[in-house]
Design a protein around this motif. Structure first.
Motif, PDB file in Angstrom:
ATOM      1  N   ARG A  37       0.831  -1.182   0.000  1.00  0.00           N
ATOM      2  CA  ARG A  37       0.000   0.000   0.000  1.00  0.00           C
ATOM      3  C   ARG A  37       0.875   1.244   0.000  1.00  0.00           C
ATOM      4  N   SER A  38       0.321   2.332  -0.535  1.00  0.00           N
ATOM      5  CA  SER A  38       1.011   3.612  -0.551  1.00  0.00           C
ATOM      6  C   SER A  38       0.173   4.606   0.240  1.00  0.00           C
ATOM      7  N   SER A  40       0.124   8.621   1.315  1.00  0.00           N
ATOM      8  CA  SER A  40       0.676   9.967   1.197  1.00  0.00           C
ATOM      9  C   SER A  40       0.510  10.722   2.506  1.00  0.00           C
ATOM     10  N   GLU A 283       3.197   0.711   4.966  1.00  0.00           N
ATOM     11  CA  GLU A 283       2.866   1.523   3.800  1.00  0.00           C
ATOM     12  C   GLU A 283       4.106   2.146   3.174  1.00  0.00           C
ATOM     13  N   GLN A 284       4.032   2.341   1.872  1.00  0.00           N
ATOM     14  CA  GLN A 284       5.068   3.087   1.164  1.00  0.00           C
ATOM     15  C   GLN A 284       4.766   4.569   1.324  1.00  0.00           C
ATOM     16  N   ASP A 286       5.744   8.919   1.159  1.00  0.00           N
ATOM     17  CA  ASP A 286       6.277   9.891   0.200  1.00  0.00           C
ATOM     18  C   ASP A 286       7.773  10.085   0.425  1.00  0.00           C
TER      19      ASP A 286
END
Length: 293
Positions: A37-38, A40, A283-284, A286
């Motif tokens: 998952r990403s 921001s 999570e990935q 920013d």
């Protein structure tokens, strides 16, 4: 002599190595361990605003204070007032035939009250009174039960402290300032919590970068240590160079342990900020670029 000339080159490589190692390790880590998952920064702040109990509570309080900012205006607006009273008097009297043995009284009033800007207190009410005297002699008291109803106007004007409405104006200003002060204080708390959320986000980003760089430094230090150890065993360099390589390797190992601990602490703070009980942040996130800074 050759060993002494190689020592400055080694120090230069160790100083310039973290940047190259971090980039190479980042690419390898991204290729092997791609997050599912990403997340921001804006999305994370949204999770904090909806999942952090302290933020939700402060936001609700801020909304309530926003509604109470204009409460001071009610001090000079008409107010609806009313009341009811029932009394049953069964005390012994000196003349029961005239005063009776029991008196029941019902009082009702309904009206308006207003404090004007110039200090006048005005009250207009309609009063209704029902009196029933029990035990009297009809010959002496032919109407033991009677009703009184009439409007009543009451005006009060202060001639000292509240003359020309000075006290009313002061109370209104104080109430307005208090309400605005509370709202601004709660807005500051919301801004502070949003700032803490952003700090938690970038802390985890930097902690992960530190782990990647520390791993790269660890690999380089291990290679250098092995190289110096082999040269020392072959008697191609002094034993001090081998000790220096071991010292650098041990230092990088400690740095990697610190980076791992910092990443775990940052992940816990990251999840706690958004109301999650997880220990890691998968999570990935920013990238921290120059434009962002």
């Amino acid at each position: 002599m050759k060993a002494r000339l190689l020592t400055p080159l080694l120090i230069f490589n160790l100083a310039a190595g973290p940047v190259l190692a971090a980039n190479a390790a980042a690419k390898a880590d991204a290729a092997q361990n791609t997050p599912t998952r990403s997340l921001s920064l804006d999305a994370f702040v949204g999770q904090v605003q909806s999942g952090n109990d302290a933020y939700v509570s402060s936001n609700k309080k801020d909304e309530g204070l926003g509604l109470a900012v204009d409460e001071w205006k009610l001090l000079a607006r008409p107010q609806l007032i009313g009341g009811a009273e029932y009394q049953d008097d069964q005390r012994l009297t000196n003349a029961p035939k005239f005063q009776g043995t029991q008196t029941k009284t019902k009082n009702y009033n309904l009206g308006l009250h207003q404090t004007f800007d110039f200090g006048l207190d005005a009250t207009l009410t309609y009063r209704y009174t029902d009196v029933n005297i029990i035990g009297v002699d009809p010959a002496l008291f032919p109407t033991p039960q009677f009703i009184m109803a009439s409007p009543v106007l009451q005006l009060e004007q202060s001639l000292l402290r509240n003359f020309f409405g000075n006290q009313v104006t002061a109370n209104r200003n104080a109430a307005e300032a208090t309400a605005k002060g509370k709202k601004l204080s709660e807005e500051f708390n919301l801004i502070q919590m949003r700032s803490d959320a952003e700090n938690a986000y970038w802390r985890l980003v930097l902690a992960r970068k530190l782990v990647i760089a520390s791993k790269g430094n660890m690999v380089r230090a291990e290679r250098v240590n092995s190289w110096f150890s082999k040269r020392s065993q072959m008697q191609l360099s002094d034993n001090s160079d081998a000790l220096q390589g071991q010292a650098v390797y041990s230092t990088r190992k400690i740095e990697l342990q610190y980076a791992d601990d910092e990443e775990r602490a940052a992940a816990r703070a990251f999840n706690t900020m958004r109301g999650s009980g997880e220990e890691t942040g998968p999570e990935q996130l920013d990238e921290l670029s120059y434009q962002t800074i």
